[in-house]
Every structure is written in structure tokens, then in C-alpha cells.
Design a protein around this motif. Structure first.
Motif, PDB file in Angstrom:
ATOM      1  N   THR A 144       0.835  -1.205   0.000  1.00  0.00           N
ATOM      2  CA  THR A 144       0.000   0.000   0.000  1.00  0.00           C
ATOM      3  C   THR A 144       0.867   1.251   0.000  1.00  0.00           C
ATOM      4  OG1 THR A 144      -1.752  -1.155   1.208  1.00  0.00           O
ATOM      5  CG2 THR A 144      -1.794   1.244   1.254  1.00  0.00           C
ATOM      6  N   ARG A 145       1.940   1.239   0.813  1.00  0.00           N
ATOM      7  CA  ARG A 145       2.844   2.385   0.870  1.00  0.00           C
ATOM      8  C   ARG A 145       3.515   2.615  -0.475  1.00  0.00           C
ATOM      9  NH1 ARG A 145       8.269   1.170   3.661  1.00  0.00           N
ATOM     10  NH2 ARG A 145       8.434   0.195   1.600  1.00  0.00           N
ATOM     11  N   ASP A 146       3.994   1.536  -1.099  1.00  0.00           N
ATOM     12  CA  ASP A 146       4.677   1.665  -2.386  1.00  0.00           C
ATOM     13  C   ASP A 146       3.737   2.191  -3.469  1.00  0.00           C
ATOM     14  OD1 ASP A 146       6.925   0.710  -1.165  1.00  0.00           O
ATOM     15  OD2 ASP A 146       6.778  -1.322  -1.991  1.00  0.00           O
ATOM     16  N   GLN A 147       2.489   1.718  -3.447  1.00  0.00           N
ATOM     17  CA  GLN A 147       1.522   2.185  -4.441  1.00  0.00           C
ATOM     18  C   GLN A 147       1.199   3.660  -4.228  1.00  0.00           C
ATOM     19  OE1 GLN A 147      -1.804  -0.426  -5.633  1.00  0.00           O
ATOM     20  NE2 GLN A 147      -3.161   1.286  -5.147  1.00  0.00           N
ATOM     21  N   LEU A 148       1.089   4.072  -2.965  1.00  0.00           N
ATOM     22  CA  LEU A 148       0.843   5.480  -2.656  1.00  0.00           C
ATOM     23  C   LEU A 148       1.989   6.346  -3.162  1.00  0.00           C
ATOM     24  CD1 LEU A 148      -0.807   7.689  -1.272  1.00  0.00           C
ATOM     25  CD2 LEU A 148       0.338   7.094   0.879  1.00  0.00           C
ATOM     26  N   HIS A 149       3.223   5.906  -2.923  1.00  0.00           N
ATOM     27  CA  HIS A 149       4.386   6.650  -3.397  1.00  0.00           C
ATOM     28  C   HIS A 149       4.414   6.708  -4.930  1.00  0.00           C
ATOM     29  CE1 HIS A 149       6.836   5.963   0.558  1.00  0.00           C
ATOM     30  NE2 HIS A 149       5.817   6.796   0.704  1.00  0.00           N
ATOM     31  N   ALA A 150       3.979   5.614  -5.579  1.00  0.00           N
ATOM     32  CA  ALA A 150       3.949   5.596  -7.044  1.00  0.00           C
ATOM     33  C   ALA A 150       2.946   6.616  -7.578  1.00  0.00           C
ATOM     34  CB  ALA A 150       3.599   4.195  -7.541  1.00  0.00           C
TER      35      ALA A 150
ATOM     36  N   TYR B 122      -9.346   6.249 -13.769  1.00  0.00           N
ATOM     37  CA  TYR B 122      -7.971   6.669 -13.461  1.00  0.00           C
ATOM     38  C   TYR B 122      -7.074   5.470 -13.721  1.00  0.00           C
ATOM     39  CZ  TYR B 122      -3.853   7.219 -10.443  1.00  0.00           C
ATOM     40  OH  TYR B 122      -2.572   7.249  -9.953  1.00  0.00           O
ATOM     41  N   VAL B 123      -6.018   5.656 -14.509  1.00  0.00           N
ATOM     42  CA  VAL B 123      -5.109   4.548 -14.824  1.00  0.00           C
ATOM     43  C   VAL B 123      -3.677   4.971 -14.509  1.00  0.00           C
ATOM     44  CG1 VAL B 123      -4.313   2.914 -16.569  1.00  0.00           C
ATOM     45  CG2 VAL B 123      -6.653   3.795 -16.677  1.00  0.00           C
TER      46      VAL B 123
ATOM     47  N   GLU C 182       6.533  -3.259 -17.814  1.00  0.00           N
ATOM     48  CA  GLU C 182       7.281  -4.438 -18.267  1.00  0.00           C
ATOM     49  C   GLU C 182       8.178  -4.978 -17.155  1.00  0.00           C
ATOM     50  OE1 GLU C 182       8.807  -5.383 -22.760  1.00  0.00           O
ATOM     51  OE2 GLU C 182       9.609  -3.625 -21.753  1.00  0.00           O
ATOM     52  N   GLN C 183       8.689  -4.093 -16.312  1.00  0.00           N
ATOM     53  CA  GLN C 183       9.532  -4.531 -15.201  1.00  0.00           C
ATOM     54  C   GLN C 183       8.877  -4.107 -13.888  1.00  0.00           C
ATOM     55  OE1 GLN C 183      13.509  -3.089 -15.995  1.00  0.00           O
ATOM     56  NE2 GLN C 183      13.703  -4.270 -17.871  1.00  0.00           N
ATOM     57  N   ASP C 184       9.565  -3.296 -13.080  1.00  0.00           N
ATOM     58  CA  ASP C 184       8.981  -2.878 -11.811  1.00  0.00           C
ATOM     59  C   ASP C 184       8.000  -1.734 -12.029  1.00  0.00           C
ATOM     60  OD1 ASP C 184      10.524  -4.726 -10.482  1.00  0.00           O
ATOM     61  OD2 ASP C 184      12.189  -3.335 -10.155  1.00  0.00           O
ATOM     62  N   GLY C 185       7.019  -1.670 -11.152  1.00  0.00           N
ATOM     63  CA  GLY C 185       6.046  -0.588 -11.230  1.00  0.00           C
ATOM     64  C   GLY C 185       4.657  -1.073 -10.887  1.00  0.00           C
ATOM     65  N   HIS C 186       3.776  -0.130 -10.644  1.00  0.00           N
ATOM     66  CA  HIS C 186       2.406  -0.455 -10.263  1.00  0.00           C
ATOM     67  C   HIS C 186       1.458  -0.234 -11.431  1.00  0.00           C
ATOM     68  CE1 HIS C 186       3.029  -0.946  -5.875  1.00  0.00           C
ATOM     69  NE2 HIS C 186       4.064  -0.148  -6.098  1.00  0.00           N
ATOM     70  N   PHE C 187       0.389  -1.033 -11.457  1.00  0.00           N
ATOM     71  CA  PHE C 187      -0.637  -0.922 -12.484  1.00  0.00           C
ATOM     72  C   PHE C 187      -1.980  -0.851 -11.784  1.00  0.00           C
ATOM     73  CE2 PHE C 187      -3.119  -3.150 -16.030  1.00  0.00           C
ATOM     74  CZ  PHE C 187      -3.356  -1.953 -16.691  1.00  0.00           C
ATOM     75  N   VAL C 188      -2.658   0.278 -11.929  1.00  0.00           N
ATOM     76  CA  VAL C 188      -3.941   0.499 -11.259  1.00  0.00           C
ATOM     77  C   VAL C 188      -4.948   1.009 -12.277  1.00  0.00           C
ATOM     78  CG1 VAL C 188      -5.173   1.788  -9.471  1.00  0.00           C
ATOM     79  CG2 VAL C 188      -2.804   1.084  -9.076  1.00  0.00           C
ATOM     80  N   ILE C 189      -6.103   0.370 -12.317  1.00  0.00           N
ATOM     81  CA  ILE C 189      -7.258   0.880 -13.068  1.00  0.00           C
ATOM     82  C   ILE C 189      -8.365   1.073 -12.036  1.00  0.00           C
ATOM     83  CG2 ILE C 189      -8.932   0.462 -14.905  1.00  0.00           C
ATOM     84  CD1 ILE C 189      -6.942  -1.479 -16.160  1.00  0.00           C
TER      85      ILE C 189
END
Length: 259
Positions: free
Chosen positions: A22-28, A194-195, A212-219
Motif C-alpha cells: 500500500t505504501r509503495d503504491q501510494l508513493h507511485a 484513473y489509470v 514491463e519490469q517494476d512498477g504499479h498498475f492500477v485501473i
């Protein structure tokens, strides 16, 4: 007591994982830019001019309204709703009969998933300037989609054969089944989305999808502000609950071992 303590410690470990996620997604979300599609097209053109055609990559946020793919709208399985994305789940509710050490029967109600499906077909997003960008859901379920079906149907037991005017029981009937629960969710065309993801041009036109590598994907059907507020609340609750669960679990394990 020891078993319950171990369960609390395990729950604390699982909670810690979700707290970090959750913290990492918030920072993203905080770190990503919200860009209009024509700005992304301009950046892609610069990439092409530098000789990297097909290699454009940009992690960012895009906001707009859901738009059908060129092949047209999808139709959901249960409600037959026209949409750009859909998902359904079927669960069976049943009773499990077991016997205790004294031979007495105990019945426990349980639920199992017997069918589920999530559409993988891509669709598009029309931003506030009217420009389209492709969305590759990649089987990812969006946050807070519209639920169009939520119903429970009791199991209809089949009658056995009739012999000499008498109705016999159906010995092959599954008497443990209570019924089936049906749920379905959709994203209709025009739904505000929101994407957060990675924009690329691997197939030619710009598409936003899973990095493709690290990162968050939110729809999500929620706004970025709503998502941030929810993430902060969840993080605070976990930050309080995890240490309490861990300490309580350790205490129970120690007390159980001493006793």
C-alpha cells in the motif's frame, strides 16, 4: 493457545506485506505525472526521432472516459450488459458433515468458487481533450467497478423416479449443496477511469498497461485523491494493528509454552 498465537504472528506478517504494498503504491501515485494523451504522443515522437521507434516507455497516470475498442463493445455473461470490461464469479454454498470423536455429526457451512472469468480484451480511454489511448487490462481487475449482478439461487433438488405411484428419492442428488451465489461487475463505456501504468508503443499506437519490469498498475473508477486517501487510511490502520497482533501472538506462544 499456542496455535492461536502462531496465527496472530502469521497474520501480522501478511499485514506487513500489504502495508508495504500500500505504501509503495501510494508513493507511485504521488511520484507519477498525470499527462494528456497528446503530450504522450509528443514525447513518443521525440523518441522516434532519436531512433527508438517502438521503444517508447513512460510510467505515468492517464485520466478519461472508457471507450470501446474498434471491434465494438463486449457483452457480460449474466446480465448481458454492453461494456468494455466484465468479470463474473460463481460460488457454491454447501454443508460439510463431519463426525467428532464421539461419533456425533457436525455440520459446517462453507463456500467454494466453482467458476470465474475476467475479460482480457483491451479497450480505450478518451482523455479530457478528446484524444484516445489504448488500455491493456492484462486480466487485471479494476478497483471499484460497477456491480450489476449479486444474487443467490437455492439449489433445486431433483426428484427421483416414480415407481408404482410412489416418488422415490434421488440417490444421486448432491444433498450437501445449499445454493449458488452469482456476482458480476462491468465497466460501461463512458465510465470515468484513473489509470496508473506504463505507456508504450510496442504495437504501434500508444497503450497504457502493466509495466514491463517494476512498477504499479492500477485501473480505478475512483479519482486519484480518493485512492490516496484510502491508501493512507489503510496504511495507518495496518501500522497500528500489525505490532499489536505480533505482540499478542508472541505473548500467547510464550504463555502456552510455559503452561
Amino acid at each position: 493457545m499456542v496455535i492461536f498465537g502462531v496465527l496472530l504472528v502469521v497474520a501480522a506478517g501478511v499485514g506487513f506485506y500489504f502495508m508495504r504494498r500500500t505504501r509503495d503504491q501510494l508513493h507511485a501515485m504521488i511520484g507519477a505525472e498525470t499527462l494528456p494523451v497528446d503530450e504522450l504522443e509528443r514525447l513518443r515522437q521525440i523518441s522516434d526521432e532519436l531512433g527508438a521507434r517502438g521503444g517508447f516507455r513512460k510510467q505515468c497516470e492517464v485520466v478519461g472516459a472508457a471507450y470501446p475498442r474498434p471491434e465494438g463493445l463486449l457483452v457480460s455473461e449474466f446480465s448481458k450488459t454492453e461494456c468494455v470490461w466484465h468479470r463474473h464469479v460463481v460460488k457454491r454454498r454447501f454443508e460439510e458433515r463431519r463426525y467428532d470423536s464421539n461419533g456425533r455429526p457436525n455440520r459446517t457451512r462453507k463456500t467454494e468458487t466453482v467458476a470465474e472469468h475476467t475479460s482480457w480484451a483491451g479497450y480505450a480511454l478518451r482523455d479530457d481533450r478528446g484524444v484516445l489511448i489504448g488500455v491493456d487490462p492484462n486480466g487485471t481487475a479494476p478497483d471499484k467497478p460497477e456491480q450489476v449482478v449479486s444474487r443467490f439461487e437455492p439449489y433445486q433438488r431433483q426428484q427421483g423416479p416414480t415407481v408404482f405411484g410412489f416418488q422415490l428419492p434421488n440417490i444421486f442428488d448432491d444433498s450437501s449443496t445449499i445454493g449458488y451465489e452469482y456476482e458480476e461487475w462491468v465497466i460501461r463505456p463512458g465510465q470515468r477511469l484513473y489509470v496508473l501504468g506504463e505507456v508504450h508503443d510496442r504495437i504501434g499506437p500508444l497503450v497504457i498497461g502493466k509495466p514491463e519490469q517494476d512498477g504499479h498498475f492500477v485501473i480505478s473508477t475512483r479519482t486519484e485523491d480518493q485512492l490516496r486517501k484510502s491508501a493512507r487510511t489503510q496504511h495507518r490502520l495496518l501500522a497500528v494493528g500489525i505490532p499489536l497482533a505480533a505482540l499478542a501472538g508472541i505473548a500467547l506462544i510464550v504463555l502456552g509454552a510455559i503452561g
